[in-house]
Design an enzyme around this catalytic site. Structure first.
Site, PDB file in Angstrom:
ATOM      1  N   HIS A  69       0.849  -1.186   0.000  1.00 37.95           N
ATOM      2  CA  HIS A  69       0.000   0.000   0.000  1.00 37.95           C
ATOM      3  C   HIS A  69       0.886   1.238   0.000  1.00 37.95           C
ATOM      4  O   HIS A  69       2.021   1.207   0.487  1.00 37.95           O
ATOM      5  CB  HIS A  69      -0.888   0.018   1.237  1.00 37.95           C
ATOM      6  CG  HIS A  69      -1.955  -1.029   1.240  1.00 37.95           C
ATOM      7  ND1 HIS A  69      -3.034  -0.982   2.093  1.00 37.95           N
ATOM      8  CD2 HIS A  69      -2.118  -2.158   0.507  1.00 37.95           C
ATOM      9  CE1 HIS A  69      -3.816  -2.020   1.886  1.00 37.95           C
ATOM     10  NE2 HIS A  69      -3.273  -2.758   0.928  1.00 37.95           N
ATOM     11  N   GLU A  71       0.904   3.843   1.810  1.00 42.32           N
ATOM     12  CA  GLU A  71       1.361   4.276   3.135  1.00 42.32           C
ATOM     13  C   GLU A  71       2.550   3.448   3.627  1.00 42.32           C
ATOM     14  O   GLU A  71       3.492   3.993   4.212  1.00 42.32           O
ATOM     15  CB  GLU A  71       0.227   4.158   4.175  1.00 42.32           C
ATOM     16  CG  GLU A  71      -0.996   4.976   3.838  1.00 42.32           C
ATOM     17  CD  GLU A  71      -2.063   4.204   3.070  1.00 42.32           C
ATOM     18  OE1 GLU A  71      -3.253   4.462   3.322  1.00 42.32           O
ATOM     19  OE2 GLU A  71      -1.712   3.347   2.218  1.00 42.32           O
ATOM     20  N   CYS A  99      -6.118   1.971   5.888  1.00 38.93           N
ATOM     21  CA  CYS A  99      -6.739   0.768   6.426  1.00 38.93           C
ATOM     22  C   CYS A  99      -6.092   0.437   7.776  1.00 38.93           C
ATOM     23  O   CYS A  99      -5.174   1.120   8.229  1.00 38.93           O
ATOM     24  CB  CYS A  99      -6.547  -0.389   5.444  1.00 38.93           C
ATOM     25  SG  CYS A  99      -4.817  -0.931   5.286  1.00 38.93           S
ATOM     26  N   CYS A 102      -2.236  -0.151   7.546  1.00 42.00           N
ATOM     27  CA  CYS A 102      -1.479   1.087   7.334  1.00 42.00           C
ATOM     28  C   CYS A 102      -1.554   2.002   8.553  1.00 42.00           C
ATOM     29  O   CYS A 102      -0.555   2.611   8.936  1.00 42.00           O
ATOM     30  CB  CYS A 102      -1.984   1.793   6.085  1.00 42.00           C
ATOM     31  SG  CYS A 102      -1.651   0.835   4.583  1.00 42.00           S
TER      32      CYS A 102
END
Length: 177
Positions: A69, A71, A99, A102
């Site tokens: 992801h 992040e 999420c 993250c």
């Protein structure tokens, strides 16, 4: 004739060219790159003392890695830039609310602040569905600001998924093509 210097201060204080919106626009450009690569359009930038120290975008499909992801990738790049895993004084700007994975990484990295564009009421973990960043039992809490350039972030996400549905409808049944 005496030269005049322009006064860069206003009644409210010094001019601030580098606002949350400025950095979110940088994250949006990275999200557009993710979309162009067929990734869910999420982009992130890490900023310390007004300087962008890292940039990333979703690369889950490209890397075949569920943890890739934006992040997570921006935290790794920022750690390399800073030379430490502790992100004291760092703000992460991300186009969609992080999420749980993250948000947990942001907490563990001791990020000072996260600024996101689009809230995620189903899976967002910075206060929408969960509040990992503000959970009182954590050793660190992250300051959160949401809704920055939310319309632009929402439009990008909606357009990406509209196009994905269109591609899916146009595939030949049973061929996967």
């Amino acid at each position: 004739m005496k030269s005049e210097r322009k006064n860069l201060t206003s009644v409210d204080g010094p001019a601030d060219l580098f606002t949350d919106e400025y950095y979110m626009r940088a994250a949006l450009r990275l999200a557009e790159r993710a979309a162009a690569d067929g990734e869910v359009p999420v982009g992130a930038v890490a900023v310390r003392d007004g300087v962008v120290i890292a940039k990333a975008w979703n690369q889950v499909e490209m890397l075949k890695d569920a943890t890739a992801h934006a992040e997570i990738l921006v935290l790794t790049a920022a750690s390399n830039a800073v030379g430490d895993w502790r992100m004291d004084g760092v703000t992460v700007f991300v186009t969609k609310e992080p999420c749980a994975m993250c948000a947990g990484a942001l907490v563990n990295a001791r990020v000072a602040r996260v600024v996101y564009g689009l809230a995620d009421p189903r899976c967002g973990a910075c206060g929408s569905a969960l509040d990992v960043t503000g959970f009182r039992g954590m050793l660190h809490n992250v300051e959160v600001k949401g809704g920055v350039l939310e319309p632009e972030c929402r439009t990008l996400m909606q357009e990406f998924f509209r196009q994905a549905r269109e591609r899916s409808r146009n595939r030949e049944p049973g061929t996967g093509k």
